[in-house]
Design an enzyme around this catalytic site. Structure first.
Site, PDB file in Angstrom:
ATOM      1  N   GLU A   1       0.800  -1.226   0.000  1.00 11.83           N
ATOM      2  CA  GLU A   1       0.000   0.000   0.000  1.00 11.83           C
ATOM      3  C   GLU A   1       0.835   1.279   0.000  1.00 11.83           C
ATOM      4  OE1 GLU A   1      -3.136  -0.113   2.918  1.00 11.83           O
ATOM      5  OE2 GLU A   1      -4.007  -1.889   1.987  1.00 11.83           O
TER       6      GLU A   1
ATOM      7  N   GLU B   1      -5.205  -8.825   0.521  1.00 12.49           N
ATOM      8  CA  GLU B   1      -5.944  -8.526   1.753  1.00 12.49           C
ATOM      9  C   GLU B   1      -7.421  -8.302   1.429  1.00 12.49           C
ATOM     10  OE1 GLU B   1      -4.513  -5.371   4.320  1.00 12.49           O
ATOM     11  OE2 GLU B   1      -2.434  -5.944   3.927  1.00 12.49           O
TER      12      GLU B   1
HETATM   13  N1  LIG Z   1      -7.369  -0.658   8.176  1.00  5.72           N
HETATM   14  N2  LIG Z   1      -7.149  -1.668   8.051  1.00  5.72           N
HETATM   15  C1  LIG Z   1      -6.943  -3.039   7.889  1.00  5.72           C
HETATM   16  C2  LIG Z   1      -5.653  -3.345   7.075  1.00  5.72           C
HETATM   17  C3  LIG Z   1      -4.383  -2.994   7.860  1.00  5.72           C
HETATM   18  O1  LIG Z   1      -4.387  -3.644   9.120  1.00  5.72           O
HETATM   19  C4  LIG Z   1      -3.220  -3.493   7.018  1.00  5.72           C
HETATM   20  O2  LIG Z   1      -1.980  -3.375   7.704  1.00  5.72           O
HETATM   21  C5  LIG Z   1      -3.103  -2.656   5.733  1.00  5.72           C
HETATM   22  O3  LIG Z   1      -2.270  -3.372   4.823  1.00  5.72           O
HETATM   23  C6  LIG Z   1      -4.467  -2.366   5.092  1.00  5.72           C
HETATM   24  O4  LIG Z   1      -5.217  -1.380   5.674  1.00  5.72           O
HETATM   25  C7  LIG Z   1      -5.675  -2.599   5.756  1.00  5.72           C
END
Ligand SMILES: N#[N+]C[C@@H]1[C@@H](O)[C@H](O)[C@@H](O)[C@@H]2O[C@H]12
Length: 449
Positions: A166, A354
């Site tokens: 991300e 995810e």
């Molecule tokens: N908020 N939320 C849950 C989840 C977060 O916990 C993850 O680390 C990220 O990759 C993505 O944002 C999603």
């Protein structure tokens, strides 16, 4: 394939990230990360929560892998904490840090679970932040050195490498809104960060390819959302295109078209100084990847708002039910994004790296954790995914977020995304109903009731 069915060999997994589950932040020679610094800064996380202990996975990984095997996972996506490997972000590697991940890989190998390794899931070594962090171009080269070292040391044991998780969130929440580490409010730094993250991805892919005999595959994970206008008005439609231009196209276009989206370069170029994007940089960034990871949670619905400086837009709630994060449950958006990627950006294999939801889970008097809303969320998204694959989009795997409840960044431990409930005071893992359900999905290789 029958409705809800998946192809033979479809990769069923679950995902986590180092800072969210490992804990042991001062053990094994680990260096400080920007999230250690940020979470220990008063007011930055809910209730002052930190990842100091988290799910204590650093000590409990053997039991956690045993549960993964009992779930029937074919793969497990986790991230390596860069500060465990290079405590100062560069220089001499830390043997105790490497040893932890080699032990984890040993357990996964014994369990017959394929590792999917994310090299960067937000925990930059603080020492590199002190030297400028991601807004500083040199950090891209330090990441490439770290990645190359990991490929050399573990390349024979890791079938799937993900360079970044991300980059939009790292750039915007970390450097523009300040909600995430390092907590900056500097749009120019945010766009330099985005460019340097993409550049570092390209440098890592180059290092991976130059390593020759690599039997693994390399890709990147993006958070992608359909962006819908609140109305059919030209103003709202233009606002939606701008938001799509930042969340989706600002990263997809460089990676798969070799250039930033012109409309957004013009839009943001009027507001802030954008980093130079040389031909060499864009060539590195747009090298072929073996797969693209997609993190999908929900869609965005936006309307025009002339008073908002950055994108002249305002997000509004969609009509659907909401998760504990306030995100609309919108399964059709998963199909919309995946079909768009295949039709407009890449024919490479895709993975849902995810997908999941937070709900206010509690342990019932019977000791169970009943989470019907999560099961419904997962079922509806998997039904959509099955239809997308049946339509010819090459999605090769699905990683549920998350294996276990964990440190949800600025929300601390207040949001539970896991299919395993974590009782933090005791660190007990309790299977939620969704864990039993997901095991049946994996067994059937199809959506079940
Ligand atoms: N908020 N939320 C849950 C989840 C977060 O916990 C993850 O680390 C990220 O990759 C993505 O944002 C999603």
């Amino acid at each position: 394939m029958a409705e809800g069915g998946f192809p033979p060999g479809f990769l069923w997994g679950a995902a986590t990230a180092a800072y969210q589950i490992e804990g042991a932040v001062d053990e094994g020679g680990r260096g400080e990360s920007i999230w250690d610094r940020f979470s220990h800064t008063p007011g930055k996380t809910r209730d002052g929560d930190t990842g100091d202990v988290a799910c204590d996975h650093y000590h409990r990984y053997r039991d956690d892998v045993r549960i993964m095997r009992e779930l029937g996972l074919a793969a497990y996506r986790f991230s390596v904490a860069w500060p465990r490997i290079f405590p100062e972000g560069r220089g001499r590697p830390n043997p105790d840090g490497v040893a932890f991940y080699e032990r984890l890989l040993d357990e996964l190998e014994k369990a017959g679970i394929q590792p999917v390794v994310t090299l960067y899931h937000w925990d930059l070594p603080q020492a590199l932040q002190d030297r400028g962090g991601w807004p500083h171009r040199d950090t891209a080269y330090r990441f490439a050195d770290y990645a190359a070292w990991m490929f050399e040391r573990l390349g024979d044991r890791v079938p799937y490498w993900i360079t970044h998780n991300e980059p939009f969130v790292v750039s915007i929440l970390g450097h523009v809104t300040g909600e995430h580490a390092p907590g900056l409010n500097d749009p120019a730094a945010g766009f330099r960060t985005a460019h340097h993250l993409l550049l570092s991805h390209g440098l890592a892919v180059q290092a991976f390819r130059e390593g020759g005999r690599r039997k693994g595959r390399i890709g990147i994970t993006l958070n992608l959302s359909p962006v819908h206008p609140a109305s059919g008005s030209p103003e709202d439609e233009a606002a939606a295109r701008r938001v799509d231009g930042l969340i989706n196209r600002w990263f997809l276009d460089p990676l798969f078209r070799g250039a930033y989206p012109e409309d957004m370069v013009e839009h943001f170029g009027r507001l802030i100084p954008l980093p130079e994007a040389s031909e060499d940089d864009m060539r590195l960034i747009s090298q072929d990847v073996d797969f693209l990871g997609v993190n999908y949670y929900s869609r965005q619905v936006v309307r025009h708002d002339p008073g908002e400086l950055f994108l002249q837009m305002r997000q509004i709630d969609g009509p659907g039910p909401k998760t504990e994060m306030g995100w609309e449950v919108y399964p059709a958006g998963l199909g919309e994004i995946l079909r768009r990627l295949h039709e407009a950006y890449t024919k490479a294999p895709l993975f849902v790296t995810e997908n999941g939801a937070a709900y206010p889970d509690t342990v019932s008097p019977d000791g169970a954790v009943h989470d019907p809303d999560r099961i419904a969320y997962l079922r509806d998204h998997l039904l959509e995914l099955s239809r997308v694959i049946a339509g010819g989009v090459p999605v090769q795997g699905y990683f549920l977020w998350s294996l276990m409840d964990n440190f949800e960044w600025a929300h601390g431990y207040s949001k539970r995304f896991g299919i395993l409930y974590v009782d933090y005071p005791t660190q007990r893992r309790i299977w939620k109903d969704s864990a039993y359900w997901y095991r049946r999905v994996i067994e059937a290789n199809a959506v079940v009731e």
